[in-house]
Each structure stands twice: as structure tokens, then as C-alpha cells.
Design an enzyme around this catalytic site. Structure first.
Site, PDB file in Angstrom:
ATOM      1  N   LEU A 120       0.797  -1.225   0.000  1.00 47.65           N
ATOM      2  CA  LEU A 120       0.000   0.000   0.000  1.00 47.65           C
ATOM      3  C   LEU A 120       0.830   1.277   0.000  1.00 47.65           C
ATOM      4  CD1 LEU A 120      -2.741  -1.006   2.619  1.00 47.65           C
ATOM      5  CD2 LEU A 120      -2.837  -1.209   0.124  1.00 47.65           C
TER       6      LEU A 120
ATOM      7  N   TYR B  95       4.718 -21.557  18.179  1.00 49.12           N
ATOM      8  CA  TYR B  95       5.721 -21.886  17.175  1.00 49.12           C
ATOM      9  C   TYR B  95       5.746 -23.387  16.929  1.00 49.12           C
ATOM     10  CZ  TYR B  95       8.606 -17.658  16.452  1.00 49.12           C
ATOM     11  OH  TYR B  95       9.092 -16.441  16.067  1.00 49.12           O
TER      12      TYR B  95
END
Length: 465
Positions: free
Chosen positions: A212, A385
Site C-alpha cells: 500500500l 511456534y
């Protein structure tokens, strides 16, 4: 691949020959980041994500010039800094321009009254932290990649640090920043200390992965160095008990700076002891001495209620001394057929244990070791994780295994309704799953992309765009 020769000639004429390269070695070097899959492809001399031209920006005007030419010729632009991404965020998918902003001059200034630091986006995070520590301050932001990442990269990837349980993620630490839109306008976004004048527009570009705009300068909170710190290691009877313990810490509104919980398989690595036979919890407190003592007492009371046993500070101290060390994964990747991968996700307390078990089972056949730990706690849940370490017969097999690991992990997480990334972002690894993950809200992202980047030049192929 499209022919961008006219654009390349205009870039040379505008920026100068020294900033514009079409040399094969530059294009190949900028087609990889720190994603283990890309590391293996590089070793195989495979470079599927090359740009057509590599630009080294050394002043802000270079960025606006590149964007103007890219819009004119409809050339994709992929912004790159130190490329510590482990998911392929700074890699082009449609060729075009690779815009390296890591050489922009690094400068910073501290406002001690407001307790902020303003730094150029190219500033190395570890270097900035070291400078602040010399003056009695800390960023509170401590990703494992601290010395391999830039301040601007933290915002673009919605990063968080190992001490987020106290300081928060980058979205909590950022006060304001400057961004150059795809169409060339420069915007300053801020809310200091808070602003209720419409939506918080700073959030638009956080985690946008260069799709963006291009962030050029950042203002972050800073904190006084804590006068006291205490660490404690706990053995915990089961993973379920450890997760319940972590939830209780959050529910009790205690804010330790460190909360990390390892299952038994990873505890052996975390403790440096292959005979270690239980999950292990690392806790740490920071602040005024009286607060640290009180918090440690409260944490110990909670831990013992869940069957944890205090082992002393040594386990945590060892981890603190090596927390920026990537060598286990890097050394394995450097061996023929070896690979290491780390995939982080996030989920709610009520289902995270079930998800952990499902991922351990699904990934077990794909890797010699499947390790797991939990950190970054919130009232509603935690990150998790999955770490995979394995040795295969050759690098070709390792590449296919890594691809299968990613697909398996993402599909299991979608099945359980988990967040597909906690802080590593989407990149190439997760982009194929973005729309399924974000759901109906992906339409908002598409509409913002169309409004802010009407020619679709910025980092195409990421976030499902």
C-alpha cells in the site's frame, strides 16, 4: 516476463547508472530472503523470484522517482531492505523493480520529554537499540531478528518482540510514521498520545507488507531501562498445565516481560540438556525492585498451583544470552539435504492445546524433530511456534518437504480456525491462504489496494492481492 526496457532506460536517466542494475548477480541475490525454502532454492541455483532491475535508493527522492516511472510504465515495484523475512515478503512475483531502501541514510532523534525516538525507516533495529541503551532507554521491542531488520520493516510486517507480554507488539509501540503512497504523495500519520478524530489511520499500513505504500520514517515509544530484573525457570508437568498456567498469568493481569513455554521436545534444546524430560517455562520480571519482587512472588504462587517447580534462573539466563542466535537452523540449512523451519501461528486458549496436538501429529511424518513453544500471551490466547529440524537425502527432497510442511500446517490451522501468522506475516508462504484466513474482510483490503495503488504496482502477489 514483460519487457520493461523503456522503464529501465528512464530509471537510468533519472536516477543515474550507479543506482540502477540489471546485473544477473544483483537480480539473483535480491530474489531470496531468509525463508528456508528460498535458502534451499538458492543452493540449488534456482531463482524463481527475480526482478528485472535492481534499484538502490540513497535518498527519499529516489523512491518518488521510481514510483512515478513505475506508474507510467505499469511496472511492479517490490520494496526490500535487509530481507530478514522468513516468508518471502520482499520477493517479486511478477518481475519488475526491486527497490532496495536499506541504503537510505540512517538518522534518529530522541525526545526524552515525550519518551519517543524518531528514526529513518532504514535504521538497523539492533543499532538503534544499542544507541538508546547508551542513553538509558530501550525500545522494548526485541525480535530475534533485531540486528537483521529495519525499523520500517517492523511496521510493514506487523512485527512483535520476545518481550511483548510487557511492551506489546509494534502496533502498541508506534506513535507515528511517514509513508509515500504508490501515487507519490507523502503522508504523515500520528496519534500522540491518542487521537479520536476518526479511525486510527496508522493501522492501515501496519502489516501491509509494502502493498500500500513505502514507509520512510518512524516514531516509536521508548522506555527507561529497568532498574531491576529477575528471571526464573520452571519445570511443568504437562503442556496442558503450562497453557493453563499462562492463561492464569494473563487473567491475573500480571505483566511479566518474558513468558515462554516449551514442550518437552523443545525444552531439551532450550535447556541445552537432552535428558530434560518435562516441558519448561521461562518467566521474567522488570521494573522497580519492589514491583519485581512482588511480581515474582505472584508468578511463583500461580506456577506452583499448576504443579510447576522452580529450577532457578540459569535456564532463562542461558536463553537470554543466545536469543539472537539463528545458528541451529542456519547450520542445518547449509548441509546437503538438511532443513530447519519455524512457523508461528496464534489461537485462543480454549483450542490451542488441541491444535498443538493436531499439528504435532500431522507434521511428525515430515520431519525428524517437531518442536513447539508458546509465547506472546494475551487475554484471549497465545502464539505458538512449530519448529522442524530434519535431514533428508538431498536439497531437492528438502525443498519438497518444506513445501509440504507449509501446506500441511496452513490447512490444519484453517481447519481449527487459528490465525495463520502471529508476527512473521504472509509473504509468499501464506499468500495462497490469505483470502480463506481473512475471510469476508479481504474485500476491505482489496478496496484499499485499489484506492491507494490504482495501477497495482506495489508488491503484487502478497496478502492474496
Amino acid at each position: 516476463m514483460l519487457n520493461y526496457q523503456n522503464a529501465i532506460e528512464e530509471l537510468r536517466n533519472t536516477l543515474g547508472e550507479e543506482k540502477v542494475s540489471t546485473r544477473l548477480n544483483d537480480l539473483e541475490a535480491s530474489s531470496h530472503d531468509t525463508w528456508p525454502l528460498m535458502t534451499k532454492l538458492n543452493l540449488l541455483d534456482q531463482h524463481p523470484n527475480k526482478g528485472d532491475v535492481y534499484i538502490t535508493a540513497i535518498e527519499e527522492s529516489d523512491i518518488t522517482s521510481v514510483l512515478a516511472i513505475a506508474n507510467e510504465h505499469k511496472v511492479p515495484v517490490t520494496v526490500r531492505a535487509l530481507a530478514s523475512s522468513v516468508t518471502g515478503q520482499p520477493l517479486p512475483t511478477k518481475g519488475g523493480i526491486v527497490l532496495d531502501v536499506s541504503e537510505l541514510p540512517a538518522s534518529y532523534s530522541v525526545n526524552e520529554s515525550n519518551m519517543t525516538v524518531t528514526a529513518t525507516s532504514s535504521f538497523n533495529g539492533g543499532d538503534l537499540e544499542d544507541l538508546l541503551v547508551e542513553q538509558g532507554w530501550t525500545l522494548g521491542h526485541s525480535p530475534q531478528s533485531l540486528y537483521r531488520s529495519t525499523v520500517g520493516g517492523w511496521l510493514a510486517t506487523l512485527a512483535t518482540g520476545q518481550f511483548s507480554s510487557l511492551y506489546g507488539g509494534i502496533e502498541d509501540l508506534v506513535v507515528g510514521y511517514d509513508v509515500i503512497l504508490a501515487t507519490g504523495e507523502k503522508m504523515s500519520l500520528k496519534a500522540n498520545p491518542r487521537a479520536a478524530m476518526g479511525p486510527d489511520l496508522r493501522q492501515v499500513f501496519l502489516g501491509s507488507e509494502g502493498t500500500l505504500g513505502v514507509i520512510t520514517s518512524v516514531t516509536l515509544k521508548i522506555f527507561r531501562l529497568p532498574p531491576a530484573e529477575a528471571l526464573m525457570t520452571y519445570s511443568v508437568p504437562t503442556v496442558k498445565a503450562g497453557l493453563d498456567l499462562m492463561r492464569e498469568i494473563s487473567a491475573s493481569n500480571i505483566k511479566p516481560f518474558l513468558v515462554r513455554f516449551y514442550d518437552t521436545e523443545e525444552a531439551k534444546h532450550a535447556m541445552g540438556d537432552t535428558s530434560f524430560s518435562t516441558p519448561v517455562l521461562f518467566l521474567g520480571s522488570r521494573g522497580l525492585p519492589e514491583m519485581v519482587d512482588a511480581e515474582q512472588g505472584a508468578l511463583n504462587s500461580i506456577a506452583t498451583r499448576f504443579g510447576a517447580e522452580a529450577l532457578g534462573p540459569e535456564g532463562v539466563q542461558g536463553w537470554m544470552g543466545r536469543r539472537y542466535d539463528f545458528s541451529t537452523v542456519e547450520n542445518l540449512l547449509a548441509t546437503k539435504g538438511g532443513f530447519g523451519e519455524t512457523i508461528e501461528i496464534a489461537h485462543n486458549w480454549d483450542t490451542i492445546h488441541e491444535l498443538w496436538g493436531a499439528l504435532k501429529q500431522a507434521l511428525g511424518p515430515l520431519s525428524d524433530e517437531v518442536l513447539s513453544h508458546f509465547s506472546h500471551i494475551y487475554d484471549q490466547g497465545t502464539s505458538m511456534y512449530m519448529i522442524l529440524l530434519s535431514q533428508t537425502e538431498n536439497d531437492e527432497v528438502a525443498v519438497e518437504r518444506l513445501r509440504e510442511i507449509w501446506k500441511t500446517t496452513m490447512e490444519v490451522c484453517i481447519e481449527y480456525g487459528a490465525e495463520l501468522s502471529h508476527h512473521h506475516g504472509g509473504g509468499l508462504a501464506r499468500s495462497p491462504y490469505s483470502r480463506r484466513s481473512i475471510g469476508e474482510a479481504h474485500l476491505i483490503l482489496q478496496k484499499m489496494k485499489t484506492a491507494l495503488d490504482p495501477n497495482g504496482i506495489l508488491n503484487p502477489g502478497k496478502l492474496g492481492l
